[in-house]
Design a protein around this motif. Structure first.
Motif, PDB file in Angstrom:
ATOM      1  N   ALA A  56      -1.723  10.598  -5.036  1.00 13.21           N
ATOM      2  CA  ALA A  56      -1.676   9.252  -5.608  1.00 13.21           C
ATOM      3  C   ALA A  56      -1.683   8.237  -4.675  1.00 13.21           C
ATOM      4  N   GLY A  57      -2.171   7.127  -5.164  1.00 11.43           N
ATOM      5  CA  GLY A  57      -2.225   5.953  -4.066  1.00 11.43           C
ATOM      6  C   GLY A  57      -2.112   4.674  -4.910  1.00 11.43           C
ATOM      7  N   ALA A  58      -1.642   3.524  -4.318  1.00 14.92           N
ATOM      8  CA  ALA A  58      -1.846   2.312  -4.878  1.00 14.92           C
ATOM      9  C   ALA A  58      -1.918   1.423  -4.063  1.00 14.92           C
ATOM     10  N   VAL A  59      -2.869   0.252  -4.157  1.00 15.82           N
ATOM     11  CA  VAL A  59      -2.673  -0.945  -3.251  1.00 15.82           C
ATOM     12  C   VAL A  59      -2.700  -2.137  -4.211  1.00 15.82           C
ATOM     13  N   THR A  60      -1.676  -3.041  -3.786  1.00 19.92           N
ATOM     14  CA  THR A  60      -1.619  -4.218  -4.655  1.00 19.92           C
ATOM     15  C   THR A  60      -1.480  -5.522  -3.629  1.00 19.92           C
ATOM     16  N   TYR A  61      -1.908  -6.411  -4.354  1.00 22.14           N
ATOM     17  CA  TYR A  61      -1.892  -7.684  -3.699  1.00 22.14           C
ATOM     18  C   TYR A  61      -1.418  -8.938  -4.660  1.00 22.14           C
ATOM     19  N   ALA A  62      -0.348  -9.540  -4.526  1.00 23.92           N
ATOM     20  CA  ALA A  62       0.235 -10.524  -5.371  1.00 23.92           C
ATOM     21  C   ALA A  62       0.380 -11.958  -4.991  1.00 23.92           C
ATOM     22  N   ALA A  73       0.779  -1.183  -0.207  1.00 19.44           N
ATOM     23  CA  ALA A  73      -0.155  -0.040   0.092  1.00 19.44           C
ATOM     24  C   ALA A  73       0.757   1.202  -0.011  1.00 19.44           C
ATOM     25  N   ASN A  74       0.650   2.187  -0.843  1.00 21.48           N
ATOM     26  CA  ASN A  74       1.222   3.555  -1.112  1.00 21.48           C
ATOM     27  C   ASN A  74       0.567   4.804  -1.066  1.00 21.48           C
ATOM     28  N   LEU A  75       1.013   5.494  -0.411  1.00 20.28           N
ATOM     29  CA  LEU A  75       0.092   6.894  -0.526  1.00 20.28           C
ATOM     30  C   LEU A  75       1.130   8.080  -0.544  1.00 20.28           C
ATOM     31  N   LEU A  76       1.100   8.884  -1.623  1.00 20.74           N
ATOM     32  CA  LEU A  76       1.835   9.824  -2.373  1.00 20.74           C
ATOM     33  C   LEU A  76       1.206  11.035  -2.303  1.00 20.74           C
ATOM     34  N   TYR A  77       1.918  12.217  -1.614  1.00 19.63           N
ATOM     35  CA  TYR A  77       1.074  13.480  -1.809  1.00 19.63           C
ATOM     36  C   TYR A  77       2.315  14.537  -2.467  1.00 19.63           C
ATOM     37  N   MET A  78       2.039  15.187  -3.645  1.00 18.60           N
ATOM     38  CA  MET A  78       2.876  16.016  -4.206  1.00 18.60           C
ATOM     39  C   MET A  78       2.953  17.367  -4.093  1.00 18.60           C
ATOM     40  N   ASP A  79       3.593  18.315  -3.446  1.00 12.76           N
ATOM     41  CA  ASP A  79       3.418  19.453  -3.123  1.00 12.76           C
ATOM     42  C   ASP A  79       4.105  20.201  -4.125  1.00 12.76           C
ATOM     43  N   GLN A  80       3.342  21.491  -4.659  1.00 14.89           N
ATOM     44  CA  GLN A  80       3.843  22.349  -5.464  1.00 14.89           C
ATOM     45  C   GLN A  80       4.527  21.351  -7.149  1.00 14.89           C
ATOM     46  N   PRO A  81       3.414  20.289  -7.556  1.00 14.69           N
ATOM     47  CA  PRO A  81       4.088  19.513  -8.679  1.00 14.69           C
ATOM     48  C   PRO A  81       4.283  20.411  -9.526  1.00 14.69           C
ATOM     49  N   ASN A  82       5.546  19.826 -10.419  1.00  9.22           N
ATOM     50  CA  ASN A  82       6.104  20.243 -11.482  1.00  9.22           C
ATOM     51  C   ASN A  82       6.720  21.765 -11.060  1.00  9.22           C
ATOM     52  N   HIS A  83       7.278  21.914  -9.730  1.00  4.00           N
ATOM     53  CA  HIS A  83       8.029  23.035  -9.410  1.00  4.00           C
ATOM     54  C   HIS A  83       7.256  24.307  -9.493  1.00  4.00           C
ATOM     55  N   ASP A  84       5.632  24.313  -9.632  1.00  4.77           N
ATOM     56  CA  ASP A  84       5.008  25.563  -9.667  1.00  4.77           C
ATOM     57  C   ASP A  84       4.398  25.833  -8.470  1.00  4.77           C
TER      58      ASP A  84
END
Length: 787
Positions: free
Chosen positions: A778-784, A759-770
């Protein structure tokens, strides 16, 4: 100059005027007025009984061409005719002067009858069609109105030649003569010499001017008798109606400065208009424009009416010549008229028929219409490719096609290049005729990095990385080991081979573009796939990367390491050039070499200080430039790095890295000549906890960004009359205003050896340096499960 949209043009339609005279004493045979027109036969090109053509003809709306300051470019023209009413509202601000050249006359106005009405009308509607306020084709024409008729409205050849002399004295670039038999009237040595001697004073940057001989263009009306101007059996009575270029004594010297104006109705010749016939020399200088026009008349200061005749076709054509000269003053009379001839519309069906002429074996289009319908828009369009020369002359063997000029700026520049408007505003390019066109490069100069595309790619990569297998490590022998990461399908993503003996470790490694460098120490203590990437994003476009590294112990406290890796992209530049998608980093290569000093400060703390060099081929920090926006062949960035690794406990570790880069770029042969004092930075902080079955990673990552630099450009903004490119040297500061920061939490759980949950949770502040951009999640949950 002309401003170019992504189709490289804005539309202009100036036009102009013409009249005609006889050999000795001639009436106004070049036109018929509002009372109607002659109808004695037009041959196979007539429109009688024909079904109306619904196709759109070239337009004749008034246009005024402006200079760089937004002011109207004024072109001196002359109208030689019988009369003019200068007080007409059409001429307000459009007349430079008046001159009566007939005998003792001192007025250019027509004589009046007992009721106060003018005895004749011709010059007023002609001149109004050339450059009048409402009816005029050209908003650039400043007209010298020259009356060459006596008190009875009769025009003498000698008066016309005196009018030509006066027009030349006034510097007329175009003369309109909608009178009869101009070919015999102008066939005098003195007259021909006069229209060759007109010059153009080209302003220079130093305030001086440069003189160039450009000559005067002349536009004649074809006449309204429906006759073949190439007729062989010329009679004495009809001598003035025909042209025999072989009989010219002097006029042939300036034949390429002359246009003959015929009259059209829809896509065919008007029945009353004379036509070129079989003589190719006449065909070569013949154009058509509408036979009928509404214009000003001389009965009152606001009077107007309908007029018919080739005299009112020639002003349209002469106005187009005026507009071409307003656009490119360095063109001489031959080049200006020639451009109008070679771009004439030949959409008439007559050009598909080949049964005209005395033997019914000639092309009907050339026979009746000459080169076709005058089309000012087409004349202003570039001839051939629009290019920017690499050298100092317009005619340069090394030139860059504007349509193939593109710059794709990497994420380090903030998904764009903020200095492009400041640097490239007003840039021009040149066509095959050396005419300058202003080009808009905004659509060719953008960021090649799309955040949503990058996140999607990282998610796809994550799905492969978050497999059951994860990182697999194998100890081959004592001190020899191998680690690799595979997809569940068995594809190798990253690999690392290590050999350790005594105080030395040697490694070989490789990874696919878009994957993490396996030598990175951030989160080395956790086998957890992350969405954020600590490897510079420009490596994602590479195919495969391979490298070697070695570390040698100097003392118990200090060691030194060296690392080198290289990657290439083999994509063909032509395959993705100017596509709607991101422009690929074609034929792009990266080499990175580093040397670092390491200090084992305590048993748990390791510090590093490094110096490295990033060398790129055909790019800069992943940015690519093509054509006139070429970024050069090589770029070097010198990097200083600081690192720290701290083992808080057997399971918990903290790692941090910071890199500062400084370099420069020598540009290519395009507009971008160099980038000096380029500065970059990137930083990463990671915390990893490694349990038996559970792993947690927290990472704060600031991707590489450009913090400053100065870009120097040499921008073509015009040309001199002798073909030298006028360039401006410009400098602009570059650097992102914002700073993207990725904060990610990753969790991995393996309940058994054949299954894994991520499980991953990502927050991008000032994306593209803007700094003005909203934060992104963005987030992702995987099970393999492995079977």
């Amino acid at each position: 100059m002309i401003s170019i949209d992504p189709e490289f043009r804005d539309r202009f339609r100036p036009t102009f005027v013409a009249v005609a005279v006889s050999a000795a004493i001639v009436a106004l045979s070049g036109c018929a007025s509002s009372g109607g027109s002659s109808s004695n036969g037009g041959g196979g090109g007539s429109d009688n009984g024909e079904e109306e053509d619904t196709r759109v003809l070239p337009t004749y709306d008034q246009q005024a061409i402006l200079d760089d300051d937004g002011d109207t470019v004024e072109v001196q023209v002359a109208v030689i005719d019988a009369e003019f009413r200068p007080s007409h509202e059409e001429f307000d601000g459009r007349v430079s002067g008046t001159k009566a050249v007939a005998g003792d006359r001192d007025s250019v106005e027509a004589t009046e009858d007992d009721d106060g009405n003018p005895d004749y009308v011709h010059g007023t509607p002609v001149a109004a069609l050339l450059g009048g306020q409402e009816f005029g084709i050209s908003g650039n024409a400043r007209m010298e109105l020259i009356a060459a008729a006596d008190d009875h409205g009769t025009v003498f050849s000698g008066y016309v030649r005196d009018g030509v002399a006066h027009a030349v004295d006034e510097g007329a670039r175009v003369i309109n003569a909608s009178l009869g038999d101009q070919w015999s009237t102008w066939d005098y040595e003195e007259t021909v010499e006069q229209i060759q001697e007109v010059t153009y004073e080209k302003p220079q940057e130093d305030g001086e001017s440069e003189t160039i001989e450009v000559g005067t263009a002349a536009v004649f009306a074809a006449g309204n008798d429906g006759n073949n101007l190439s007729k062989d059996d010329v009679t004495e009575d009809g001598e003035g109606e025909y042209i025999n270029p072989d009989d010219f004594e002097y006029l042939g010297e300036v034949w390429d400065q002359i246009l003959i104006a015929g009259g059209s109705h829809d896509w065919k010749k008007h029945a009353s208009s004379n036509y070129p016939g079989q003589d190719e020399e006449i065909q070569d200088r013949f154009l058509v424009a509408p036979f009928t026009a509404r214009s000003a008349t001389n009965t009152d200061d606001d009077a107007e009416g309908m007029f018919r005749g080739t005299s009112f076709a020639s002003p349209r054509i002469a106005g187009m010549v005026t507009g071409i000269i307003a656009q490119w003053p360095h063109l001489d009379a031959s080049e200006a008229t020639g451009r109008l001839l070679e771009t004439a519309s030949q959409e008439s069906e007559l050009y598909e028929e080949n049964d005209c002429g005395p033997n019914e074996d000639l092309n009907c289009g050339y026979y009746y219409l000459g080169q076709g319908h005058a089309d000012f828009e087409a004349a202003l369009e570039p001839k051939g490719d629009v290019v920017q020369p690499a050298g100092e002359q317009v005619e340069d063997d090394e030139s860059h096609d504007v349509q193939e000029s593109y710059a794709s700026w990497s994420h380090a520049f903030g998904n764009g290049f903020q200095a492009d408007e400041e640097l490239f505003d007003g840039a021009v390019a040149f066509d095959e005729l050396g005419r300058d066109y202003r080009v808009d490069l905004s659509g060719h100069h953008a960021g090649g990095f799309a955040l949503d595309t990058h996140v999607r790619q990282r998610l796809e990569t994550h799905l492969g990385n978050a497999s059951v297998a994860g990182d697999e490590s194998i100890e081959i022998a004592e001190g020899v080991s191998m680690a690799a990461r595979y997809t569940d399908s068995g594809e190798l993503l990253t690999g690392r081979f290590d050999m350790e003996f005594d105080d030395t470790r040697m490694s070989a490694f490789g990874f696919q573009g878009g994957e993490e460098n396996p030598m990175e120490t951030v989160l080395e203590g956790a086998d957890t796939a992350m969405l954020s990437s600590t490897t510079p994003q420009f490596t994602h476009s590479l195919d495969d990367v391979a490298g070697v590294a070695a570390e040698v112990g100097l003392t118990d406290t200090f060691s030194i390491s060296a690392e080198y890796w290289s990657g290439r992209s083999d994509e063909d530049p032509a395959e993705r050039m100017l596509s709607e998608d991101t422009v690929g980093l074609s034929d792009y290569g990266v080499d990175r070499q580093d040397v670092a000093l390491h200090m084992q400060a305590t048993d748990d703390l390791r510090l590093s200080l490094g110096q490295g060099m990033l060398r790129e081929d055909n790019g800069m920090l992943g940015s690519r430039g093509y054509g006139a926006l070429n970024l050069g062949d090589e770029h070097e960035l010198h990097v200083t790095s600081f690192g720290a690794e701290y083992a808080v406990s057997d399971r918990l570790s903290v790692t941090g890295q910071y890199e500062y880069g400084q370099g420069r770029m020598d540009g290519g042969a395009g507009m971008i000549r160099s980038i000096d004092n380029l500065r970059t930075e990137q930083a990463t902080l990671g915390v990893a906890w490694d349990g038996d079955d559970h792993q947690v990673a927290l990472m704060a990552n600031q991707p590489m960004r450009v913090t400053g630099g100065e870009i120097e450009a040499s921008v073509p903004v015009g040309r001199t009359v002798d073909g030298e490119v006028v360039r401006e040297d410009r400098t602009a500061s570059i650097g992102t205003d914002g700073r993207q920061t990725d904060i990610e939490l990753g969790y991995s759980f393996m309940p058994d050896r054949d299954s894994r949950f991520n499980a991953n949770l990502l927050y991008m502040d000032q994306p593209n340096h803007d700094p003005n951009a909203s934060g992104e999640w963005a987030g992702a949950v995987t099970y393999a499960v492995r079977f």
